[in-house]
Scaffold this motif. Structure first.
Motif, PDB file in Angstrom:
ATOM      1  N   LYS A 163       0.892  -1.243  -0.055  1.00  0.00           N
ATOM      2  CA  LYS A 163      -0.033   0.122  -0.171  1.00  0.00           C
ATOM      3  C   LYS A 163       0.896   1.066  -0.125  1.00  0.00           C
ATOM      4  CE  LYS A 163      -3.462   2.325   2.757  1.00  0.00           C
ATOM      5  NZ  LYS A 163      -4.378   2.375   4.172  1.00  0.00           N
ATOM      6  N   THR A 164       0.582   2.094  -0.902  1.00  0.00           N
ATOM      7  CA  THR A 164       1.504   3.566  -1.004  1.00  0.00           C
ATOM      8  C   THR A 164       0.326   4.400  -1.042  1.00  0.00           C
ATOM      9  OG1 THR A 164       1.327   3.218  -3.356  1.00  0.00           O
ATOM     10  CG2 THR A 164       3.318   2.308  -2.385  1.00  0.00           C
ATOM     11  N   SER A 165       0.940   5.708  -0.513  1.00  0.00           N
ATOM     12  CA  SER A 165       0.181   7.166  -0.457  1.00  0.00           C
ATOM     13  C   SER A 165       0.978   8.128  -1.391  1.00  0.00           C
ATOM     14  CB  SER A 165       0.057   7.188   1.133  1.00  0.00           C
ATOM     15  OG  SER A 165      -0.157   8.616   1.167  1.00  0.00           O
ATOM     16  N   TRP A 166       0.211   8.949  -1.722  1.00  0.00           N
ATOM     17  CA  TRP A 166       0.703   9.972  -2.390  1.00  0.00           C
ATOM     18  C   TRP A 166       1.382  10.979  -1.631  1.00  0.00           C
ATOM     19  CZ3 TRP A 166      -0.474  15.004  -0.776  1.00  0.00           C
ATOM     20  CH2 TRP A 166      -1.706  15.181   0.231  1.00  0.00           C
ATOM     21  N   LYS A 167       1.290  10.804  -0.441  1.00  0.00           N
ATOM     22  CA  LYS A 167       1.971  11.698   0.680  1.00  0.00           C
ATOM     23  C   LYS A 167       3.439  11.544   0.682  1.00  0.00           C
ATOM     24  CE  LYS A 167      -1.909  12.501   3.770  1.00  0.00           C
ATOM     25  NZ  LYS A 167      -2.568  12.321   5.230  1.00  0.00           N
ATOM     26  N   GLU A 168       3.684  10.189   0.382  1.00  0.00           N
ATOM     27  CA  GLU A 168       5.191   9.665   0.368  1.00  0.00           C
ATOM     28  C   GLU A 168       5.649   9.568  -0.933  1.00  0.00           C
ATOM     29  OE1 GLU A 168       6.362   9.365   3.275  1.00  0.00           O
ATOM     30  OE2 GLU A 168       4.472   9.200   4.411  1.00  0.00           O
ATOM     31  N   GLU A 169       5.377  10.120  -2.088  1.00  0.00           N
ATOM     32  CA  GLU A 169       5.938  10.371  -3.304  1.00  0.00           C
ATOM     33  C   GLU A 169       6.743  11.487  -3.581  1.00  0.00           C
ATOM     34  OE1 GLU A 169       1.847   8.588  -5.479  1.00  0.00           O
ATOM     35  OE2 GLU A 169       2.564  10.775  -5.465  1.00  0.00           O
ATOM     36  N   VAL A 170       7.958  11.071  -4.504  1.00  0.00           N
ATOM     37  CA  VAL A 170       8.606  12.253  -4.829  1.00  0.00           C
ATOM     38  C   VAL A 170       8.364  11.962  -6.476  1.00  0.00           C
ATOM     39  CG1 VAL A 170      11.312  12.614  -5.254  1.00  0.00           C
ATOM     40  CG2 VAL A 170      10.361  11.587  -3.123  1.00  0.00           C
ATOM     41  N   TRP A 171       8.306  13.302  -6.832  1.00  0.00           N
ATOM     42  CA  TRP A 171       7.922  13.470  -8.310  1.00  0.00           C
ATOM     43  C   TRP A 171       9.039  14.189  -9.105  1.00  0.00           C
ATOM     44  CZ3 TRP A 171       4.138  11.317 -11.479  1.00  0.00           C
ATOM     45  CH2 TRP A 171       3.302  10.778 -10.807  1.00  0.00           C
ATOM     46  N   TRP A 172       9.635  13.742 -10.360  1.00  0.00           N
ATOM     47  CA  TRP A 172      10.456  14.502 -11.194  1.00  0.00           C
ATOM     48  C   TRP A 172      10.032  14.553 -12.463  1.00  0.00           C
ATOM     49  CZ3 TRP A 172      14.278  10.007  -9.204  1.00  0.00           C
ATOM     50  CH2 TRP A 172      14.914  10.427  -8.013  1.00  0.00           C
ATOM     51  N   LYS A 176       7.931  12.024 -14.721  1.00  0.00           N
ATOM     52  CA  LYS A 176       6.904  12.234 -15.550  1.00  0.00           C
ATOM     53  C   LYS A 176       7.611  12.276 -16.994  1.00  0.00           C
ATOM     54  CE  LYS A 176       4.183  15.384 -12.545  1.00  0.00           C
ATOM     55  NZ  LYS A 176       3.459  16.489 -12.375  1.00  0.00           N
ATOM     56  N   TYR A 177       7.373  11.081 -17.626  1.00  0.00           N
ATOM     57  CA  TYR A 177       7.848  10.999 -18.977  1.00  0.00           C
ATOM     58  C   TYR A 177       6.884  11.524 -20.071  1.00  0.00           C
ATOM     59  CZ  TYR A 177      10.178   7.064 -16.477  1.00  0.00           C
ATOM     60  OH  TYR A 177      10.953   6.339 -15.637  1.00  0.00           O
ATOM     61  N   THR A 178       5.612  11.381 -19.808  1.00  0.00           N
ATOM     62  CA  THR A 178       4.579  11.979 -20.727  1.00  0.00           C
ATOM     63  C   THR A 178       3.696  13.038 -20.054  1.00  0.00           C
ATOM     64  OG1 THR A 178       2.856  10.396 -20.112  1.00  0.00           O
ATOM     65  CG2 THR A 178       4.465   9.603 -21.819  1.00  0.00           C
ATOM     66  N   GLY A 179       3.719  13.231 -18.909  1.00  0.00           N
ATOM     67  CA  GLY A 179       2.955  14.195 -18.097  1.00  0.00           C
ATOM     68  C   GLY A 179       1.468  13.530 -17.629  1.00  0.00           C
TER      69      GLY A 179
END
Length: 408
Positions: free
Chosen positions: A281-290, A376-379
């Motif tokens: 289970k994963t949460s958006w709160k623990e995401e890193v986005w590049w 984000k390869y494509t967005g």
């Protein structure tokens, strides 16, 4: 029984949170080596010791059903909430996936009995140097392009692995190999590559799948059936790996397999139900986005490959990249040079695929806890409520349910 196997598996640890696949005896690779050996096929790896737990004399048909993302810990959690009688019908054992713990890599190990470093399918997204592009390995296409686009650019699915499938090997020994998969996957490049040498049957639904298997088992010849069901993985990704939809899907699939297959199995047939990996289970709160504007790109030759719970980095300065990741995200992951990852046995044993080192880059990221890294390869990329790819117990451990028929 499982306690002893689990203790042996968990001795192979990277640190307190992350563990190595048990390629020596208890992994997917060893499970498939067992069935090859049973049918008299030479194997490259030690077989899973299933014969130590049950009588296999006289078995001439084996059915292997893969339920995508049904991890051992996921199944334990389901078992706490709902009665799973099928676990009492035979032997309920434990094994490990491979690394990375993802479908493209694990299913290739199921279909070849080889470790990742031998077959070269190193993850969901790979940089294929020979084509100069980041490629979605489920769809065999550059990211954002239509499915099987690389086949039009010269990718030959018959030579991509440079290895025989288990179906080709079994056919040589006079065993009838059958692959049962969803109709939507049947004619894709990945399916054709995985199932080369098999008689391929497509299904529309779970009832169709079990009907096909039952019909095959009526034939009086040595037979191996490989069947794959993928919907639980989809539900886990979208709605959560511990959500009601994911658990209900697994529960009823197991009930159907019990009612429609287990209850009619003849004595000469062994049914094995297993999985390619678990799901956390994963949460958006623990995401890193590049994305391509992020400073991480200053270290990279191409965008990261792999997946959201593990990544490969092709870097012109891997030492500085490692320092950058450890300083910016110290608690979120383990950052290990690719050659070191290879040396500790992360990708298995055996002959190295010619493209292996090209595909794992210079640095490997393995996430901890429920963190994820996203590019984000494509967005169009989006958050997921369930993921896999890393080496936590939840993702690495898989169940092995082995049931021998009782009917004359």
């Amino acid at each position: 029984m499982n306690e002893d196997i689990l203790e042996e598996i968990l001795k192979k640890r990277i640190d307190d949170e992350l563990f190595l696949p048990h390629y020596e005896r208890f992994s997917i690779v060893n499970l498939v080596a067992f069935l090859l050996k049973h049918f008299g096929v030479e194997t490259h790896h030690p077989p899973y010791p299933l014969g130590d737990f049950m009588d296999l004399n006289g078995v001439k048909k084996i059915v292997l059903v893969i339920l995508d993302a049904m991890g051992y810990r996921n199944l334990e959690k389901l078992q706490e909430r709902r009665t799973l009688r099928i676990l009492e019908r035979g032997k309920f054992l434990i094994g490990t996936s491979v690394f990375p713990t993802t479908t493209a890599t694990a299913l290739t190990s199921f279909c070849t009995a080889l470790t990742p470093q031998e077959h070269g399918m190193m993850g969901y997204i790979l940089f294929l140097k020979e084509f100069g592009t980041l490629t979605n390995m489920i769809e065999f296409s550059p990211i954002g392009f239509p499915r099987d686009s690389l086949l039009e650019r010269g990718l030959n699915i018959h030579h991509f692995l440079e290895r025989e499938t288990i179906f080709q090997k079994l056919r040589k020994e006079g065993v009838k190999p059958v692959a049962v998969t969803a109709n939507i996957f049947r004619n894709t490049g990945l399916s054709k590559m995985h199932h080369e040498g098999a008689l391929v049957k497509g299904y529309h639904s779970i009832s169709d799948m079990v009907t096909i298997i039952k019909k095959i088992l009526r034939e009086d010849e040595r037979t191996f059936v490989f069947a794959y069901w993928g919907l639980a993985d989809t539900l886990g990704h979208r709605l959560g790996a511990d959500g009601a939809a994911y658990q209900t899907e697994l529960y009823w699939i197991l009930r159907i397999l019990e009612g429609e297959l287990v209850n009619i199995l003849p004595k000469d047939t062994l049914l094995i139900i297993s999985s390619d990996h678990g799901q956390v289970k994963t949460s958006w709160k623990e995401e890193v986005w590049w994305d391509r504007r992020h400073e991480i790109n200053s270290f990279l030759e191409v965008p990261p490959s792999g997946e959201q719970r593990m990544m490969y980095f092709h870097s012109h300065n891997p030492e500085e990249l490692k320092k950058y990741l450890e300083s910016h995200h110290p608690e979120k992951g383990l950052y290990i040079f690719s050659k070191e990852a290879f040396e500790i046995g992360l990708f298995g044993k055996g002959e190295i695929h010619p493209r292996f080192f090209d595909r794992i880059g210079d640095l490997v990221l393995i996430t901890r806890k429920d963190f994820s890294f996203n590019y984000k390869y494509t967005g169009k990329e989006e958050s997921l409520k369930g993921r896999h790819g890393s080496l936590t117990e939840i993702e690495l451990l898989i169940p092995i349910i082995a049931i021998r028929g009782l009917r004359d």
